[in-house]
Write a protein that holds these residues in place. Structure first.
Motif, PDB file in Angstrom:
ATOM      1  N   ALA A 327       0.854  -1.193   0.000  1.00 17.08           N
ATOM      2  CA  ALA A 327       0.000   0.000   0.000  1.00 17.08           C
ATOM      3  C   ALA A 327       0.883   1.235   0.000  1.00 17.08           C
ATOM      4  CB  ALA A 327      -0.911  -0.006   1.225  1.00 17.08           C
ATOM      5  N   LYS A 328       0.692   2.098  -0.988  1.00 18.17           N
ATOM      6  CA  LYS A 328       1.493   3.319  -1.102  1.00 18.17           C
ATOM      7  C   LYS A 328       0.574   4.533  -0.990  1.00 18.17           C
ATOM      8  CE  LYS A 328       5.483   1.328  -1.900  1.00 18.17           C
ATOM      9  NZ  LYS A 328       6.538   1.360  -0.860  1.00 18.17           N
ATOM     10  N   TYR A 329       0.746   5.299   0.062  1.00 20.86           N
ATOM     11  CA  TYR A 329      -0.016   6.536   0.218  1.00 20.86           C
ATOM     12  C   TYR A 329       0.754   7.640  -0.506  1.00 20.86           C
ATOM     13  CZ  TYR A 329      -2.361  10.480   2.444  1.00 20.86           C
ATOM     14  OH  TYR A 329      -3.040  11.648   2.675  1.00 20.86           O
ATOM     15  N   LYS A 330       0.693   7.597  -1.846  1.00 24.86           N
ATOM     16  CA  LYS A 330       1.433   8.543  -2.676  1.00 24.86           C
ATOM     17  C   LYS A 330       0.571   8.948  -3.870  1.00 24.86           C
ATOM     18  CE  LYS A 330       6.033   6.717  -1.538  1.00 24.86           C
ATOM     19  NZ  LYS A 330       7.312   6.172  -2.050  1.00 24.86           N
ATOM     20  N   ARG A 331       0.923  10.079  -4.463  1.00 23.86           N
ATOM     21  CA  ARG A 331       0.180  10.579  -5.612  1.00 23.86           C
ATOM     22  C   ARG A 331       0.743   9.937  -6.883  1.00 23.86           C
ATOM     23  NH1 ARG A 331      -3.091  14.962  -6.114  1.00 23.86           N
ATOM     24  NH2 ARG A 331      -2.404  15.860  -4.143  1.00 23.86           N
ATOM     25  N   TYR A 332       0.322   8.713  -7.148  1.00 23.12           N
ATOM     26  CA  TYR A 332       0.804   7.995  -8.321  1.00 23.12           C
ATOM     27  C   TYR A 332      -0.178   8.036  -9.486  1.00 23.12           C
ATOM     28  CZ  TYR A 332       5.102   5.996  -6.398  1.00 23.12           C
ATOM     29  OH  TYR A 332       6.381   5.819  -5.905  1.00 23.12           O
ATOM     30  N   GLU A 333      -1.285   8.756  -9.341  1.00 19.79           N
ATOM     31  CA  GLU A 333      -2.229   8.816 -10.451  1.00 19.79           C
ATOM     32  C   GLU A 333      -1.681   9.649 -11.607  1.00 19.79           C
ATOM     33  OE1 GLU A 333      -5.826  11.312  -9.690  1.00 19.79           O
ATOM     34  OE2 GLU A 333      -5.029  11.412  -7.657  1.00 19.79           O
ATOM     35  N   ASP A 334      -0.810  10.627 -11.305  1.00 23.35           N
ATOM     36  CA  ASP A 334      -0.251  11.455 -12.373  1.00 23.35           C
ATOM     37  C   ASP A 334       1.273  11.512 -12.315  1.00 23.35           C
ATOM     38  OD1 ASP A 334      -0.049  12.861 -10.040  1.00 23.35           O
ATOM     39  OD2 ASP A 334      -1.115  14.642 -10.735  1.00 23.35           O
ATOM     40  N   LYS A 335       1.881  10.539 -11.602  1.00 21.97           N
ATOM     41  CA  LYS A 335       3.338  10.470 -11.519  1.00 21.97           C
ATOM     42  C   LYS A 335       3.808   9.044 -11.762  1.00 21.97           C
ATOM     43  CE  LYS A 335       4.031  14.306  -8.268  1.00 21.97           C
ATOM     44  NZ  LYS A 335       4.590  14.694  -6.933  1.00 21.97           N
ATOM     45  N   SER A 336       5.033   8.927 -12.255  1.00 25.79           N
ATOM     46  CA  SER A 336       5.625   7.609 -12.468  1.00 25.79           C
ATOM     47  C   SER A 336       6.015   6.981 -11.131  1.00 25.79           C
ATOM     48  CB  SER A 336       6.867   7.726 -13.359  1.00 25.79           C
ATOM     49  OG  SER A 336       6.532   8.247 -14.625  1.00 25.79           O
ATOM     50  N   ILE A 337       6.010   5.654 -11.110  1.00 26.93           N
ATOM     51  CA  ILE A 337       6.441   4.935  -9.919  1.00 26.93           C
ATOM     52  C   ILE A 337       7.921   5.209  -9.699  1.00 26.93           C
ATOM     53  CG2 ILE A 337       6.567   2.685  -8.787  1.00 26.93           C
ATOM     54  CD1 ILE A 337       3.732   3.673  -9.385  1.00 26.93           C
ATOM     55  N   SER A 338       8.295   5.556  -8.487  1.00 29.84           N
ATOM     56  CA  SER A 338       9.684   5.910  -8.211  1.00 29.84           C
ATOM     57  C   SER A 338      10.595   4.701  -8.351  1.00 29.84           C
ATOM     58  CB  SER A 338       9.806   6.483  -6.799  1.00 29.84           C
ATOM     59  OG  SER A 338       9.571   5.471  -5.831  1.00 29.84           O
ATOM     60  N   ALA A 339      11.877   4.979  -8.595  1.00 26.48           N
ATOM     61  CA  ALA A 339      12.854   3.898  -8.714  1.00 26.48           C
ATOM     62  C   ALA A 339      12.955   3.108  -7.407  1.00 26.48           C
ATOM     63  CB  ALA A 339      14.213   4.478  -9.102  1.00 26.48           C
TER      64      ALA A 339
END
Length: 419
Positions: A327-339
């Motif tokens: 579970a990632k509480y991050k804004r990934y709807e408009d950003k690429s998945i981080s390395a």
């Protein structure tokens, strides 16, 4: 209600506070939160710079009311819905709609409104009563005679008798928790109308003894058919009395209960764990970060272990097939998945997934509909792993989100047992 200057900032945001507004005790509380990784406190020319990490809510200091608002997808209404879902308490729906419209007064008012609603239902249906022991000194014996106290305190005199009576009373732990929570909530909220409503409700509940006694009773609470209806009210009461929300951020430093902070990544992890359990194929088992098998790193200066938030094990008569979910509480709807997150999921794939199906999933919050995308990671001439990135629309009902996961995730991966 103490007048404080209100300072607003967003989660992961910062705000400047003049030096004159923070007392030494305020700085002690802020430093304690900084030690827990909830915020940072830096001295600057203009005073103090406060930066919130993954924490939202209300922190009432001596001269400042600090309001930390959610930065990501949650609105007030969706937050209370997902909090209900994560805590496994009744989720609001059309047939039992709660008056949980959120104003700019913040998260503390949301929880207080929920508490008020549940307490109003308890008063409407009638408070539970049970036999309570009372020690009395009276000229007439009623109940059980206390011979030891009589002999040691009255020295043989019989004009007054020490005895214990057992009468049905509403002054039991179920009602005491609600009474103390209402008393605390009425000085926490910013909305005057809500504070008046809480004060009115508090007159209907007993609140004897200390708040710490109510917190101890809450930690030992057990529920059966007689008191199960108190559980929703006690859930909201716990958030207010412990003054630290889901993560109990302030419990261990003795702060007053006028503050209410919530660690949203913890809420999201709990909600995703339930989403996965509700949507997983029949016969499968789910393990959380506290129960899943560990990945161990040894040979360094000190050994360490880590594991994903959820591991799903599919039914198998021989070799189990596991699927890790984070579970990632991050804004990934408009950003690429981080390395870093990609590397983390590849480690989980290596540690849990079988060679025949090297896959894992990331679940993050978003708005404007659910979404799914697929990351394929290759190294040289071979496939290292597949990462399913699933965006859950937090404006939608959690049960509908679980149904969407059942079709969009489990229907698109191999859940058959190995061997």
């Amino acid at each position: 209600m103490t007048e404080r200057r209100e300072v607003r900032l967003r989660e992961y945001g910062s705000a400047q506070v003049p030096e004159s507004l923070l007392t030494p005790s305020d700085l002690l509380r802020l430093r304690a939160l900084q030690a827990q990784g909830r915020m940072t406190v830096d001295e600057s020319r203009a005073g103090w710079r406060l930066k919130a990490d993954a924490t939202v809510g209300i922190l009432n200091l001596d001269r400042v009311r600090l309001v930390i608002e959610p930065k990501l997808a949650f609105t007030g209404e969706s937050l209370i819905r997902w909090l209900c879902y994560a805590l496994a308490v009744p989720v609001p729906h059309d047939a039992t709609a709660r008056d949980w419209t959120v104003s700019p007064t913040g998260f503390a008012d949301i929880v207080a409104t929920a508490l008020a609603h549940e307490c109003q239902i308890l008063l409407r249906d009638g408070l539970r009563r049970d036999y309570v022991r009372n020690h009395q000194l009276a000229p007439v014996l009623r109940g059980r005679f206390d011979a030891v106290t009589q002999a040691t305190r009255r020295y043989g005199l019989l004009d007054q008798l020490h005895h214990d009576t057992f009468d049905r009373s509403p002054s039991i732990w179920e009602n005491e928790i609600c009474g103390h929570a209402l008393d605390v909530a009425r000085v926490t909220v910013a909305d005057p109308a809500l504070a008046q409503r809480l004060s009115t409700l508090a007159t209907g509940f007993p609140a004897t003894g200390r708040v710490s006694g109510a917190i101890d009773a809450l930690s030992r609470a057990t529920y059966n058919r007689l008191n199960l209806r108190y559980r929703p009210a006690h859930t909201w009461a716990g958030l207010i009395l412990r003054a630290g929300g889901v993560a109990d951020l302030l419990t261990d430093i003795g702060s007053g209960a006028e503050s209410l902070l919530l660690h949203l990544p913890s809420v999201w992890e709990m909600a995703v764990a339930r989403l996965i359990a509700d949507s997983a194929p029949p016969g499968s088992r789910t393990a959380t970060a506290t129960t899943a098998a560990k990945i161990t790193v040894s040979g360094d200066l000190s050994p360490r272990t880590f594991r994903p938030d959820i591991v799903v094990t599919f039914a198998s008569p021989s070799t189990p097939r596991r699927f890790p979910v984070d579970a990632k509480y991050k804004r990934y709807e408009d950003k690429s998945i981080s390395a870093a997150d990609t590397h983390q999921l590849l480690t989980y794939i290596s540690g849990y997934s079988p060679d025949e199906s090297r896959a894992a999933a990331i679940v993050h919050p978003r708005t404007h509909g659910h979404a799914r995308r697929l990351l394929r990671v290759r190294g040289g001439d071979r496939q290292l792993g597949t990462i399913h990135v699933l965006g859950i629309d937090v404006d939608q009902d959690p049960t509908e989100s679980a149904a969407w996961l059942a079709t969009e995730l489990w229907a698109n991966i191999d859940t058959a047992p190995c061997g």
